[in-house]
Design a protein around this motif. Structure first.
Motif, PDB file in Angstrom:
ATOM      1  N   UNK A  33       0.826  -1.208   0.000  1.00 19.41           N
ATOM      2  CA  UNK A  33       0.000   0.000   0.000  1.00 19.41           C
ATOM      3  C   UNK A  33       0.861   1.261   0.000  1.00 19.41           C
ATOM      4  N   UNK A  34       1.909   1.280   0.824  1.00 16.60           N
ATOM      5  CA  UNK A  34       2.804   2.438   0.874  1.00 16.60           C
ATOM      6  C   UNK A  34       3.493   2.653  -0.471  1.00 16.60           C
ATOM      7  N   UNK A  35       3.985   1.571  -1.063  1.00 22.07           N
ATOM      8  CA  UNK A  35       4.661   1.663  -2.359  1.00 22.07           C
ATOM      9  C   UNK A  35       3.706   2.140  -3.443  1.00 22.07           C
ATOM     10  N   UNK A  36       2.489   1.603  -3.435  1.00 15.37           N
ATOM     11  CA  UNK A  36       1.473   1.936  -4.437  1.00 15.37           C
ATOM     12  C   UNK A  36       1.102   3.412  -4.360  1.00 15.37           C
ATOM     13  N   UNK A  37       0.818   3.891  -3.145  1.00 10.75           N
ATOM     14  CA  UNK A  37       0.430   5.301  -2.971  1.00 10.75           C
ATOM     15  C   UNK A  37       1.549   6.249  -3.388  1.00 10.75           C
ATOM     16  N   UNK A  97       4.284   5.515  -5.316  1.00 12.87           N
ATOM     17  CA  UNK A  97       4.878   5.284  -6.630  1.00 12.87           C
ATOM     18  C   UNK A  97       3.974   5.559  -7.805  1.00 12.87           C
ATOM     19  N   UNK A  98       2.662   5.681  -7.563  1.00 18.79           N
ATOM     20  CA  UNK A  98       1.721   5.912  -8.669  1.00 18.79           C
ATOM     21  C   UNK A  98       0.855   7.142  -8.403  1.00 18.79           C
ATOM     22  N   UNK A  99       1.467   8.165  -7.825  1.00 19.94           N
ATOM     23  CA  UNK A  99       0.744   9.406  -7.540  1.00 19.94           C
ATOM     24  C   UNK A  99       0.153   9.973  -8.838  1.00 19.94           C
ATOM     25  N   UNK A 100      -1.129  10.295  -8.791  1.00 21.30           N
ATOM     26  CA  UNK A 100      -1.784  10.881  -9.953  1.00 21.30           C
ATOM     27  C   UNK A 100      -2.347   9.878 -10.937  1.00 21.30           C
TER      28      UNK A 100
END
Length: 292
Positions: free
Chosen positions: A122-126, A128-131
């Protein structure tokens, strides 16, 4: 850190990783460097069950051995994240919800199972894929890691989640599990990826299978299904450049490598093993030295 509740810094701890084909894991270096930066010694040992010296050992044997040897705990990876549960005394809320364990802490004569994959992804996803748009997401893989990733995707705000696994029953079971935990979530199992992409193209795809690992080369998704409007995430991190990510970049997709999940799950595991908070940036710096 001062105060009555300050954590006690140990002099030395032993921890390890139990799994198959884990020779290129970067986890040991992250934990050992973080411990050194905090002023103590950590021996982190790779306990590869594919090694000939362990050919006659079961997972139960391995846990008995490390516990008897005084380990603070172990990380657990493919293919043991679900199998290990029956060998434990208790589970954290996260591990119980996910139904998979990747961190086992030995404490007061008990084995406690935790899942740090959920928070790690979840931390990586939020970050690393901002926007990026992720309303409609395809998850490939419904095993131990896939369950954690599925929960993380729901927590990150995915509205429509399609789940594919070569074992359709396993995908169906994960769908049932998610519907019980998140009754308002739109989630379905899909057996034919071709039909999924023929009817509509998801915003992005997450590979939560071991496909792409050094010992399981290849891609979980045919290149024909990719286009530049999609993002593609992989949880595999050795090698860091999986075939799926290589294909995705070639198609112009935005990509998210498995490094972020690997770092953040290690950050949480370090705290469980030691009682001390870890520095995510410092652990990522250690992880990134492998790319030099």
């Amino acid at each position: 850190m001062q105060g009555a509740h300050a954590a006690v810094i140990p002099d030395h701890i032993n921890i390890g990783l139990i799994g198959c084909g884990i020779g290129k894991s970067r986890t040991p270096a992250m934990h050992m460097a973080e411990a050194k930066a905090q002023g103590f010694l950590c021996d982190y040992n790779l306990l590869d069950m594919d090694d000939e010296s362990r050919a006659d050992l079961s997972l139960s044997d391995m846990l008995d051995t490390v516990e008897k040897d005084g380990y603070a705990g172990v990380n657990v990876t493919y293919p043991y994240k679900m199998k290990v549960i029956s060998l434990l005394d208790d589970l954290s809320d996260n591990a119980r919800m996910v139904g998979a364990v990747n961190t086992v802490v030995f404490k007061d004569g008990k084995r406690i199972g935790h899942n740090t994959d959920l928070w790690g992804f979840a931390e990586s996803f939020r970050r690393g894929l901002i926007g990026a748009k992720w309303d409609d997401t395809l998850l490939i893989g419904a095993g131990g890691a896939g369950v954690a990733v599925a929960h993380a995707l729901v927590q990150c705000g995915v509205k429509q989640l399609s789940i594919h696994d070569m074992d359709l029953e396993r995908a169906d079971n994960l769908v049932d599990h998610l519907k019980k935990t998140w009754p308002d979530m739109a989630v379905r199992a899909v057996g034919d990826l071709g039909q999924v992409f023929a009817s509509h193209r998801p915003d992005g795809v997450v590979n939560a299978t071991p496909m792409g690992m050094a010992k399981l080369p290849g891609s979980a998704l045919p290149t024909d299904y990719l286009n530049e409007k999609m993002w593609v995430a992989d949880i595999v991190y050795f090698p860091l450049e999986t075939q799926l990510l290589k294909d995705a970049r070639a198609c112009g997709c935005r990509t998210l490598p498995g490094s972020g999940m690997a770092v953040f799950q290690a950050v949480r595991a370090f705290e469980l093993f030691t009682g001390l908070p870890a520095d995510p940036n410092r652990m990522k710096e250690t992880f990134d030295t492998f790319d030099l």
